[in-house]
Motif scaffolding. Structure first.
Motif, PDB file in Angstrom:
ATOM      1  N   UNK A   1     -50.895   6.611  63.435  1.00 16.72           N
ATOM      2  CA  UNK A   1     -50.059   6.202  64.412  1.00 16.72           C
ATOM      3  C   UNK A   1     -49.408   7.419  65.113  1.00 16.72           C
ATOM      4  N   UNK A   2     -49.242   7.351  66.427  1.00 14.77           N
ATOM      5  CA  UNK A   2     -48.583   8.407  67.195  1.00 14.77           C
ATOM      6  C   UNK A   2     -47.527   7.916  67.646  1.00 14.77           C
ATOM      7  N   UNK A   3     -46.562   8.734  67.751  1.00 16.37           N
ATOM      8  CA  UNK A   3     -45.202   8.205  68.615  1.00 16.37           C
ATOM      9  C   UNK A   3     -44.965   9.137  69.629  1.00 16.37           C
ATOM     10  N   UNK A   4     -44.631   8.216  70.787  1.00 12.74           N
ATOM     11  CA  UNK A   4     -44.377   8.906  72.283  1.00 12.74           C
ATOM     12  C   UNK A   4     -42.817   8.706  72.181  1.00 12.74           C
ATOM     13  N   UNK A   5     -42.310   9.785  72.736  1.00  7.79           N
ATOM     14  CA  UNK A   5     -40.832   9.707  73.107  1.00  7.79           C
ATOM     15  C   UNK A   5     -40.569  10.182  74.577  1.00  7.79           C
ATOM     16  N   UNK A   6     -40.089   9.327  75.432  1.00 12.50           N
ATOM     17  CA  UNK A   6     -40.118   9.170  76.909  1.00 12.50           C
ATOM     18  C   UNK A   6     -38.541   9.619  77.131  1.00 12.50           C
ATOM     19  N   UNK A   7     -38.499  10.815  77.765  1.00 11.68           N
ATOM     20  CA  UNK A   7     -37.146  11.243  77.955  1.00 11.68           C
ATOM     21  C   UNK A   7     -36.897  11.678  79.408  1.00 11.68           C
ATOM     22  N   UNK A   8     -37.470  11.082  80.365  1.00 14.88           N
ATOM     23  CA  UNK A   8     -37.478  11.538  81.752  1.00 14.88           C
ATOM     24  C   UNK A   8     -36.295  10.873  82.452  1.00 14.88           C
ATOM     25  N   UNK A   9     -36.357  10.729  83.795  1.00 16.43           N
ATOM     26  CA  UNK A   9     -34.863  10.272  84.524  1.00 16.43           C
ATOM     27  C   UNK A   9     -33.856  11.157  84.209  1.00 16.43           C
ATOM     28  N   UNK A  10     -34.068  12.450  84.577  1.00 19.49           N
ATOM     29  CA  UNK A  10     -33.266  13.685  84.007  1.00 19.49           C
ATOM     30  C   UNK A  10     -31.890  13.471  84.664  1.00 19.49           C
TER      31      UNK A  10
END
Length: 332
Positions: A124-133
């Motif tokens: 399993x891979x974990x993606x952490x989306x942190x955009x909309x700065x």
């Protein structure tokens, strides 16, 4: 896996999860995509926290110079530059992304999808989306003082939270399993900053037009409401520091305003302050674009604090130069 500072009382209640199991023979490989105004500081702080505990942070940025700058700053023991998005996503277990807008996010994740289709992962891979700065938050990112909102898979949040605190942030807010909740809270926070900027712009303009002077009003703000955002953006407005190449661009502000207005419309929750802020941002951009056409612009990119131009013009003042044409004489 986590920084030893997590054991200190200052961070005892910062993460609302129990500590994840200690990694086995193969420690986690973490990657970071997007070294913009905020992402650079976050990646740097993560990389520094990994030293002697995790493999070097894998980083990727479309402008390679940013990756090389980070490598130079923290060293090869803390950072490794990925040659491509394919390498980043196939070799990393956890991938953070901090990107400029929706189109870039979609493009990057499409490339991730293609890469993983070509090289299917074995775990399993974990993606952490942190955009909309969040604009003023860049200074908080620099100082590892962010408040991190998380939503989505519980085990993934648990794994990621202890990477982020205290390396990148000072606290995690868990918003449950619905992945939409974290970006929604982030938009609400950005809306608060936007509304604050609009009121600040109107107040400083009124102070100037009344003969009190915007500097005096700014000093009052620092005395009675010294919030970091008010102080930082007040300084930009008072001193006409509207260079968006070293700040948060006005296009980014308009993008966020559009997101918030769309959300408020979908939920039947009017936000007239955001509507006014959007008008101010559009007005400032229109004035600037007219100057670009005439070849008289001072900056190639506007900072979003330049929304004060809208209030100034409405009051009969110069949009971007507070020292010109006020026509106000202070009575002593």
């Amino acid at each position: 896996m986590a920084n030893n500072l997590l054991q200190s009382p200052a961070h005892a209640n910062a993460v609302p999860f129990s500590r994840p199991p200690t990694p086995g023979v193969h420690p986690l490989q973490v990657g970071f995509c997007g070294l913009g105004a905020m992402g650079y500081f976050m990646a740097r702080n993560l990389a520094n926290s990994f030293k002697s505990q995790l493999p070097p942070l894998f980083v990727y940025n479309r402008t390679a110079a940013k990756s090389q700058k980070l490598l130079t700053e923290v060293g090869a023991s803390a950072v490794k530059v990925a040659d491509s998005l394919h390498q980043l996503v196939t070799e990393c277990d956890i991938i953070f992304t901090n990107l400029g807008n929706d189109a870039v996010v979609a493009s990057i994740y499409n490339e991730f999808e293609k890469a993983l289709a070509q090289s299917p992962p074995t775990k399993v891979k974990i993606f952490v989306e942190m955009s909309t700065v969040s604009p003023i938050i860049t200074s908080a990112a620099d100082k590892a003082a962010l408040v991190v909102a998380m939503s989505g898979d519980y085990r993934s949040k648990k794994e990621v939270a202890f990477l982020l605190v205290p390396a990148v942030g000072r606290k995690v807010i868990d918003l449950g399993g619905n992945v939409e909740k974290a970006p929604t809270l982030k938009l609400i926070g950005n809306g608060l900053i936007m509304g604050m900027n609009e009121l600040l712009a109107e107040t400083l303009t009124l102070g100037e037009k009344s003969g009190i002077g915007q500097q005096t009003v700014y000093e009052l703000v620092k005395d009675i409401m010294p919030a970091p955002g008010l102080v930082a953006y007040g300084n930009k407005m008072v001193n006409d520091l509207f260079d968006g190449s070293v700040g948060f661009s006005i296009d980014g502000g308009i993008k966020d305003a559009n997101h918030i207005r769309r959300l408020s419309a979908e939920l039947n929750c009017p936000m007239p302050t955001i509507d006014n802020t959007h008008r101010g941002l559009i007005t400032a951009r229109a004035i600037h674009q007219a100057q670009v056409v005439a070849g008289t612009q001072q900056w190639d990119i506007l900072d979003w604090s330049s929304l004060i131009a809208s209030s100034r013009v409405a009051a009969g003042l110069n949009p971007f130069d507070s020292k010109k044409g006020t026509g106000v004489v202070r009575e002593d």
